[in-house]
Motif scaffolding. Sequence first.
Motif, PDB file in Angstrom:
ATOM      1  N   ILE A   1      65.261 -34.475-118.190  1.00 37.91           N
ATOM      2  CA  ILE A   1      63.839 -34.652-118.491  1.00 37.91           C
ATOM      3  C   ILE A   1      63.257 -35.802-117.671  1.00 37.91           C
ATOM      4  O   ILE A   1      62.148 -35.703-117.144  1.00 37.91           O
ATOM      5  N   SER A   2      64.003 -36.897-117.524  1.00 38.10           N
ATOM      6  CA  SER A   2      63.475 -38.028-116.740  1.00 38.10           C
ATOM      7  C   SER A   2      63.216 -37.606-115.297  1.00 38.10           C
ATOM      8  O   SER A   2      62.197 -37.974-114.719  1.00 38.10           O
ATOM      9  N   SER A   3      64.102 -36.823-114.739  1.00 42.91           N
ATOM     10  CA  SER A   3      63.912 -36.395-113.352  1.00 42.91           C
ATOM     11  C   SER A   3      62.747 -35.411-113.229  1.00 42.91           C
ATOM     12  O   SER A   3      61.997 -35.456-112.256  1.00 42.91           O
ATOM     13  N   ARG A   4      62.575 -34.570-114.226  1.00 37.33           N
ATOM     14  CA  ARG A   4      61.452 -33.628-114.200  1.00 37.33           C
ATOM     15  C   ARG A   4      60.123 -34.377-114.270  1.00 37.33           C
ATOM     16  O   ARG A   4      59.186 -34.073-113.539  1.00 37.33           O
ATOM     17  N   ILE A   5      60.046 -35.367-115.143  1.00 38.58           N
ATOM     18  CA  ILE A   5      58.808 -36.138-115.269  1.00 38.58           C
ATOM     19  C   ILE A   5      58.576 -36.976-114.010  1.00 38.58           C
ATOM     20  O   ILE A   5      57.449 -37.136-113.558  1.00 38.58           O
ATOM     21  N   ALA A   6      59.656 -37.492-113.421  1.00 39.30           N
ATOM     22  CA  ALA A   6      59.532 -38.313-112.208  1.00 39.30           C
ATOM     23  C   ALA A   6      58.970 -37.516-111.039  1.00 39.30           C
ATOM     24  O   ALA A   6      58.386 -38.096-110.115  1.00 39.30           O
ATOM     25  N   SER A   7      59.127 -36.211-111.078  1.00 36.47           N
ATOM     26  CA  SER A   7      58.610 -35.394-109.978  1.00 36.47           C
ATOM     27  C   SER A   7      57.092 -35.538-109.841  1.00 36.47           C
ATOM     28  O   SER A   7      56.538 -35.280-108.780  1.00 36.47           O
ATOM     29  N   THR A   8      56.433 -35.994-110.905  1.00 34.84           N
ATOM     30  CA  THR A   8      54.993 -36.260-110.838  1.00 34.84           C
ATOM     31  C   THR A   8      54.701 -37.355-109.814  1.00 34.84           C
ATOM     32  O   THR A   8      53.692 -37.290-109.099  1.00 34.84           O
ATOM     33  N   LEU A   9      55.561 -38.351-109.732  1.00 39.39           N
ATOM     34  CA  LEU A   9      55.331 -39.484-108.836  1.00 39.39           C
ATOM     35  C   LEU A   9      55.630 -39.171-107.379  1.00 39.39           C
ATOM     36  O   LEU A   9      55.141 -39.866-106.484  1.00 39.39           O
ATOM     37  N   ILE A  10      56.429 -38.146-107.114  1.00 38.10           N
ATOM     38  CA  ILE A  10      56.806 -37.883-105.722  1.00 38.10           C
ATOM     39  C   ILE A  10      55.668 -37.238-104.931  1.00 38.10           C
ATOM     40  O   ILE A  10      55.795 -37.037-103.732  1.00 38.10           O
TER      41      ILE A  10
ATOM     42  N   LYS B   1      45.603 -46.370-101.535  1.00 37.97           N
ATOM     43  CA  LYS B   1      45.822 -47.303-102.648  1.00 37.97           C
ATOM     44  C   LYS B   1      46.651 -46.661-103.758  1.00 37.97           C
ATOM     45  O   LYS B   1      47.665 -47.213-104.188  1.00 37.97           O
ATOM     46  N   ARG B   2      46.228 -45.496-104.207  1.00 35.39           N
ATOM     47  CA  ARG B   2      46.963 -44.835-105.290  1.00 35.39           C
ATOM     48  C   ARG B   2      48.360 -44.417-104.830  1.00 35.39           C
ATOM     49  O   ARG B   2      49.330 -44.551-105.561  1.00 35.39           O
TER      50      ARG B   2
ATOM     51  N   GLY C   1      46.684 -48.689-111.481  1.00 33.23           N
ATOM     52  CA  GLY C   1      48.086 -48.284-111.392  1.00 33.23           C
ATOM     53  C   GLY C   1      48.810 -48.333-112.720  1.00 33.23           C
ATOM     54  O   GLY C   1      50.013 -48.076-112.787  1.00 33.23           O
ATOM     55  N   GLU C   2      48.089 -48.643-113.802  1.00 34.50           N
ATOM     56  CA  GLU C   2      48.722 -48.744-115.124  1.00 34.50           C
ATOM     57  C   GLU C   2      49.369 -47.436-115.574  1.00 34.50           C
ATOM     58  O   GLU C   2      50.406 -47.457-116.226  1.00 34.50           O
TER      59      GLU C   2
ATOM     60  N   SER D   1      50.247 -45.828-102.616  1.00 36.06           N
ATOM     61  CA  SER D   1      51.156 -46.981-102.524  1.00 36.06           C
ATOM     62  C   SER D   1      51.579 -47.458-103.917  1.00 36.06           C
ATOM     63  O   SER D   1      52.709 -47.905-104.108  1.00 36.06           O
ATOM     64  N   LEU D   2      50.681 -47.337-104.906  1.00 37.80           N
ATOM     65  CA  LEU D   2      51.045 -47.712-106.279  1.00 37.80           C
ATOM     66  C   LEU D   2      52.093 -46.750-106.847  1.00 37.80           C
ATOM     67  O   LEU D   2      53.038 -47.175-107.523  1.00 37.80           O
ATOM     68  N   MET D   3      51.927 -45.461-106.561  1.00 42.79           N
ATOM     69  CA  MET D   3      52.908 -44.468-107.025  1.00 42.79           C
ATOM     70  C   MET D   3      54.254 -44.699-106.338  1.00 42.79           C
ATOM     71  O   MET D   3      55.308 -44.672-106.977  1.00 42.79           O
ATOM     72  N   LYS D   4      54.209 -44.929-105.037  1.00 42.44           N
ATOM     73  CA  LYS D   4      55.436 -45.158-104.272  1.00 42.44           C
ATOM     74  C   LYS D   4      56.169 -46.401-104.772  1.00 42.44           C
ATOM     75  O   LYS D   4      57.400 -46.418-104.853  1.00 42.44           O
ATOM     76  N   ALA D   5      55.419 -47.438-105.123  1.00 44.38           N
ATOM     77  CA  ALA D   5      56.032 -48.668-105.637  1.00 44.38           C
ATOM     78  C   ALA D   5      56.823 -48.390-106.919  1.00 44.38           C
ATOM     79  O   ALA D   5      57.898 -48.964-107.132  1.00 44.38           O
ATOM     80  N   GLN D   6      56.311 -47.496-107.759  1.00 40.95           N
ATOM     81  CA  GLN D   6      57.035 -47.153-108.985  1.00 40.95           C
ATOM     82  C   GLN D   6      58.292 -46.349-108.662  1.00 40.95           C
ATOM     83  O   GLN D   6      59.338 -46.526-109.297  1.00 40.95           O
ATOM     84  N   LEU D   7      58.219 -45.486-107.659  1.00 40.80           N
ATOM     85  CA  LEU D   7      59.419 -44.764-107.228  1.00 40.80           C
ATOM     86  C   LEU D   7      60.474 -45.737-106.707  1.00 40.80           C
ATOM     87  O   LEU D   7      61.668 -45.594-107.010  1.00 40.80           O
ATOM     88  N   GLU D   8      60.031 -46.716-105.925  1.00 43.46           N
ATOM     89  CA  GLU D   8      60.968 -47.718-105.403  1.00 43.46           C
ATOM     90  C   GLU D   8      61.602 -48.517-106.528  1.00 43.46           C
ATOM     91  O   GLU D   8      62.793 -48.823-106.498  1.00 43.46           O
ATOM     92  N   ARG D   9      60.808 -48.835-107.534  1.00 44.50           N
ATOM     93  CA  ARG D   9      61.330 -49.556-108.701  1.00 44.50           C
ATOM     94  C   ARG D   9      62.393 -48.713-109.420  1.00 44.50           C
ATOM     95  O   ARG D   9      63.450 -49.218-109.791  1.00 44.50           O
ATOM     96  N   LEU D  10      62.118 -47.426-109.564  1.00 46.99           N
ATOM     97  CA  LEU D  10      63.095 -46.541-110.215  1.00 46.99           C
ATOM     98  C   LEU D  10      64.362 -46.414-109.371  1.00 46.99           C
ATOM     99  O   LEU D  10      65.469 -46.376-109.911  1.00 46.99           O
ATOM    100  N   ALA D  11      64.209 -46.362-108.060  1.00 43.70           N
ATOM    101  CA  ALA D  11      65.363 -46.220-107.167  1.00 43.70           C
ATOM    102  C   ALA D  11      66.311 -47.407-107.277  1.00 43.70           C
ATOM    103  O   ALA D  11      67.517 -47.272-107.064  1.00 43.70           O
ATOM    104  N   GLU D  12      65.782 -48.571-107.635  1.00 47.01           N
ATOM    105  CA  GLU D  12      66.594 -49.783-107.735  1.00 47.01           C
ATOM    106  C   GLU D  12      67.243 -49.954-109.104  1.00 47.01           C
ATOM    107  O   GLU D  12      67.992 -50.913-109.314  1.00 47.01           O
ATOM    108  N   MET D  13      66.960 -49.033-110.027  1.00 47.37           N
ATOM    109  CA  MET D  13      67.536 -49.135-111.376  1.00 47.37           C
ATOM    110  C   MET D  13      69.058 -49.065-111.322  1.00 47.37           C
ATOM    111  O   MET D  13      69.620 -48.307-110.546  1.00 47.37           O
ATOM    112  N   LYS D  14      69.679 -49.833-112.149  1.00 46.35           N
ATOM    113  CA  LYS D  14      71.135 -49.794-112.321  1.00 46.35           C
ATOM    114  C   LYS D  14      71.419 -49.707-113.808  1.00 46.35           C
ATOM    115  O   LYS D  14      70.993 -50.593-114.540  1.00 46.35           O
ATOM    116  N   PRO D  15      72.065 -48.724-114.307  1.00 43.95           N
ATOM    117  CA  PRO D  15      72.458 -47.483-113.627  1.00 43.95           C
ATOM    118  C   PRO D  15      71.273 -46.521-113.545  1.00 43.95           C
ATOM    119  O   PRO D  15      70.297 -46.656-114.268  1.00 43.95           O
ATOM    120  N   ILE D  16      71.412 -45.536-112.672  1.00 44.93           N
ATOM    121  CA  ILE D  16      70.433 -44.460-112.541  1.00 44.93           C
ATOM    122  C   ILE D  16      71.215 -43.154-112.518  1.00 44.93           C
ATOM    123  O   ILE D  16      72.282 -43.071-111.890  1.00 44.93           O
TER     124      ILE D  16
END
Length: 119
Positions: A71-80, A88-89, A51-52, A91-106
Amino acid sequence: SVQAMADLPDVLDRVKALTEHPDFTLSNPNRCRSLVSAFAMNAAPFHAESGEGYEFLADVIAELDKLNPQISSRIASTLIQWRRYNEKRGSLMKAQLERLAEMKPISDDLFEVVSRGLK
């Protein structure tokens, strides 16, 4: 981008080193895309079982969102695309999306992509 697409076991380490190079800056969209997006297209290291690759991408997206939300949103579309991969993969990708969703500010742009990916 050539180094980011290389078929080498240490590609992620090379890409991380390149992000520290004096000529690389996240504020230059072309350089960012040519390195980070190219890495995300390099299937073997990006989808490493550890998951690195996903974690690296989310780290870059978090920094990039402060500078260039489009650009950040365009690159993030890779994870969706996490549902397309094995459990396994995915859930690792989804975990990174969840981490991004919790960012303050976003940014609104990134929030929209991440939210769509988590639905």
